[in-house]
Scaffold this motif. Structure first.
Motif, PDB file in Angstrom:
ATOM      1  N   ARG A 229      38.226  53.309  25.302  1.00 33.26           N
ATOM      2  CA  ARG A 229      38.164  51.892  25.606  1.00 33.26           C
ATOM      3  C   ARG A 229      39.435  51.417  26.324  1.00 33.26           C
ATOM      4  N   LEU A 230      40.599  51.891  25.876  1.00 36.98           N
ATOM      5  CA  LEU A 230      41.857  51.518  26.514  1.00 36.98           C
ATOM      6  C   LEU A 230      41.906  51.991  27.963  1.00 36.98           C
ATOM      7  N   LYS A 231      41.423  53.200  28.209  1.00 37.62           N
ATOM      8  CA  LYS A 231      41.431  53.737  29.568  1.00 37.62           C
ATOM      9  C   LYS A 231      40.457  52.972  30.464  1.00 37.62           C
ATOM     10  N   GLU A 232      39.318  52.563  29.907  1.00 41.38           N
ATOM     11  CA  GLU A 232      38.366  51.772  30.674  1.00 41.38           C
ATOM     12  C   GLU A 232      38.959  50.414  31.023  1.00 41.38           C
ATOM     13  N   GLN A 233      39.651  49.817  30.053  1.00 37.67           N
ATOM     14  CA  GLN A 233      40.287  48.531  30.298  1.00 37.67           C
ATOM     15  C   GLN A 233      41.353  48.647  31.386  1.00 37.67           C
ATOM     16  N   GLY A 234      42.152  49.704  31.310  1.00 32.40           N
ATOM     17  CA  GLY A 234      43.185  49.911  32.316  1.00 32.40           C
ATOM     18  C   GLY A 234      42.593  50.105  33.701  1.00 32.40           C
ATOM     19  N   GLN A 236      39.663  49.041  34.722  1.00 37.89           N
ATOM     20  CA  GLN A 236      39.058  47.791  35.156  1.00 37.89           C
ATOM     21  C   GLN A 236      40.107  46.810  35.648  1.00 37.89           C
ATOM     22  N   GLN A 237      41.224  46.743  34.949  1.00 33.44           N
ATOM     23  CA  GLN A 237      42.305  45.855  35.358  1.00 33.44           C
ATOM     24  C   GLN A 237      42.856  46.273  36.724  1.00 33.44           C
ATOM     25  N   ALA A 238      43.002  47.581  36.929  1.00 30.54           N
ATOM     26  CA  ALA A 238      43.486  48.063  38.222  1.00 30.54           C
ATOM     27  C   ALA A 238      42.483  47.752  39.328  1.00 30.54           C
ATOM     28  N   ALA A 239      41.188  47.905  39.019  1.00 25.14           N
ATOM     29  CA  ALA A 239      40.158  47.615  40.018  1.00 25.14           C
ATOM     30  C   ALA A 239      40.136  46.133  40.359  1.00 25.14           C
ATOM     31  N   ASP A 240      40.317  45.274  39.331  1.00 25.61           N
ATOM     32  CA  ASP A 240      40.332  43.831  39.574  1.00 25.61           C
ATOM     33  C   ASP A 240      41.495  43.433  40.476  1.00 25.61           C
ATOM     34  N   VAL A 241      42.653  44.048  40.226  1.00 26.89           N
ATOM     35  CA  VAL A 241      43.827  43.739  41.042  1.00 26.89           C
ATOM     36  C   VAL A 241      43.594  44.171  42.490  1.00 26.89           C
ATOM     37  N   LYS A 242      43.046  45.359  42.689  1.00 23.08           N
ATOM     38  CA  LYS A 242      42.797  45.845  44.042  1.00 23.08           C
ATOM     39  C   LYS A 242      41.760  44.987  44.755  1.00 23.08           C
ATOM     40  N   GLN A 243      40.714  44.592  44.020  1.00 20.54           N
ATOM     41  CA  GLN A 243      39.676  43.761  44.612  1.00 20.54           C
ATOM     42  C   GLN A 243      40.233  42.406  45.002  1.00 20.54           C
ATOM     43  N   LEU A 244      41.070  41.842  44.153  1.00 18.05           N
ATOM     44  CA  LEU A 244      41.682  40.556  44.447  1.00 18.05           C
ATOM     45  C   LEU A 244      42.574  40.645  45.680  1.00 18.05           C
ATOM     46  N   ALA A 245      43.360  41.730  45.763  1.00 21.16           N
ATOM     47  CA  ALA A 245      44.229  41.920  46.926  1.00 21.16           C
ATOM     48  C   ALA A 245      43.408  42.055  48.203  1.00 21.16           C
ATOM     49  N   LYS A 246      42.284  42.745  48.102  1.00 19.06           N
ATOM     50  CA  LYS A 246      41.418  42.927  49.272  1.00 19.06           C
ATOM     51  C   LYS A 246      40.832  41.604  49.723  1.00 19.06           C
ATOM     52  N   GLN A 247      40.400  40.782  48.749  1.00 22.37           N
ATOM     53  CA  GLN A 247      39.820  39.490  49.079  1.00 22.37           C
ATOM     54  C   GLN A 247      40.847  38.566  49.716  1.00 22.37           C
ATOM     55  N   ARG A 248      42.054  38.574  49.169  1.00 19.56           N
ATOM     56  CA  ARG A 248      43.108  37.717  49.708  1.00 19.56           C
ATOM     57  C   ARG A 248      43.480  38.143  51.125  1.00 19.56           C
ATOM     58  N   SER A 249      43.482  39.465  51.354  1.00 20.50           N
ATOM     59  CA  SER A 249      43.834  39.969  52.683  1.00 20.50           C
ATOM     60  C   SER A 249      42.769  39.593  53.706  1.00 20.50           C
ATOM     61  N   SER A 299      30.306  38.929  36.608  1.00 25.64           N
ATOM     62  CA  SER A 299      31.623  38.418  36.248  1.00 25.64           C
ATOM     63  C   SER A 299      32.521  39.566  35.847  1.00 25.64           C
ATOM     64  N   PRO A 300      33.840  39.431  36.031  1.00 22.35           N
ATOM     65  CA  PRO A 300      34.753  40.519  35.663  1.00 22.35           C
ATOM     66  C   PRO A 300      34.840  40.669  34.165  1.00 22.35           C
ATOM     67  N   ARG A 301      35.141  41.832  33.729  1.00 21.87           N
ATOM     68  CA  ARG A 301      35.282  42.086  32.304  1.00 21.87           C
ATOM     69  C   ARG A 301      36.501  41.351  31.766  1.00 21.87           C
ATOM     70  N   GLN A 302      36.364  40.724  30.621  1.00 23.36           N
ATOM     71  CA  GLN A 302      37.457  39.981  30.020  1.00 23.36           C
ATOM     72  C   GLN A 302      38.243  40.914  29.120  1.00 23.36           C
TER      73      GLN A 302
END
Length: 352
Positions: A229-234, A236-249, A299-302
């Motif tokens: 579960r911890l690895k999945e959370q990590g 997912q958090q990394a994917a969310d950050v990358k997706q956000l950076a891509k959207q902002r760019s 929606s993104p995972r909380q």
């Protein structure tokens, strides 16, 4: 004639002054000695025994270390005790020491073994018979030296801390003795609660100590699932950050803009949405799964951030930063620490 006299009153030497007799006397007293200073103490490698109570269970890769010592020299002396002083603190360990040796290595066993393997005949040493008056004191000296270098195997470190905990009684007392926090001690001791399979994965490097410290306090039958579960959370958090950076760019948003990018995590009230996602309460995911609920589609995972574990939280943050951002973060933290220190000092001086 001085250089200043030869050059006249130019901008570089116009203010040149001779050194006063008082300053010369001060320099003579305070300067590091250059004459008569004894050279570093060296001893033959065969007169020093390896420490039978070395916190390290494995000495590591000795071939590369030996080659470095041979080609580049030894930069730091190893710490040793006389055989007599060691046996005074460890009565009954005579048979565990290497025969015909006069000293025992307390810190530097790997360098001693590597020097032997590389064919070196001498090694720089620092002799100190006050490194410990009993087995626990000697172990503590060796452990502290390894902690300072931050290169002790995580499980070996945990075992040594566990032994010292029996001496000091509480984690708080042990932490104070080692000049660490109670949380630092607790996190490392948690590794001893891992299942044999997870301990093996830690030693092989398959799993990181940072993650497994958050797993060791769980029941054995829950540890694998919690790690997953911890690895999945990590991830997912990394994917969310990358997706956000891509959207902002792609959208050309300016840094710090408050508009929420479409499809990203909801922002915490009062915070910039590109920096903070929704944080669930402890075990919220487990509760939702148990009740048969799932996150809203699309929606993104909380995810729950490890706010109770500063070390794990900092590792998650740093993992998402590039080199420039890490450097800036370090500068900000240093600046904050300096300001906080000045604030505390001012408060102390103003106190009645």
């Amino acid at each position: 004639m001085s250089k200043a006299s030869k050059l006249g009153t130019g901008t570089s030497f116009g203010q040149t002054q001779t050194i006063s007799a008082r300053r010369s006397a001060i320099n003579a007293v305070t300067a590091a000695p250059t004459e008569g200073a004894p050279p570093p103490l060296k001893l033959p490698v065969e007169v020093i025994s390896l420490n039978p109570d070395n916190p390290r269970t494995q000495l590591g890769e000795l071939t590369e270390l030996g080659a470095s010592l041979r080609d580049h020299g030894q930069k730091t002396a190893i710490s040793i005790m006389s055989r007599f002083a060691y046996l005074e603190g460890n009565p009954g360990r005579e048979e565990d020491l290497e025969p015909h040796t006069k000293y025992v290595a307390i810190d530097g066993n790997s360098r001693l073994a590597a020097s032997r393997e590389a064919g070196l005949t001498e090694i720089k040493v620092m002799l100190d018979d006050e490194l410990g008056a009993d087995p626990d004191g000697i172990l503590e000296s060796a452990l502290v030296a390894n902690i300072h270098r931050q290169d002790l195997d995580p499980l070996d470190e945990a075992k040594a801390l566990s032994q010292l905990l029996k001496v000091h009684g509480t984690q708080d007392a042990l932490a104070a003795r080692l000049h660490r926090s109670q949380g630092w001690v607790s996190q490392r001791l948690a590794l001893l609660g891992l299942t044999p399979d997870l301990k093996q994965k830690l030693q092989s490097g398959e799993e990181s100590a940072a993650l497994l410290r958050r797993v060791g306090k769980k029941k054995p039958e829950e540890q694998e699932q919690h790690l997953k579960r911890l690895k999945e959370q990590g991830a997912q958090q990394a994917a969310d950050v990358k997706q956000l950076a891509k959207q902002r760019s792609s959208s050309g948003q300016a840094r710090g803009e408050n508009k929420k990018p479409e499809g990203t995590a909801r922002a915490t009230p009062g915070a910039s949405p590109e920096h903070y996602a929704v944080i669930s309460s402890p075990d919220a995911d487990e509760t939702a799964q148990r009740d048969g609920h799932s996150p809203t589609a699309g929606s993104p995972r909380q995810d729950q951030l490890p706010s109770h574990d500063p070390e794990a939280l900092s590792e998650l943050i740093i993992a998402e930063l590039d080199v420039a951002a890490r450097r800036k973060l370090t500068e900000l933290l240093v600046d904050y620490k300096i300001k906080e220190s000045l604030r505390m000092r001012t408060s102390t001086e103003q106190a009645p």
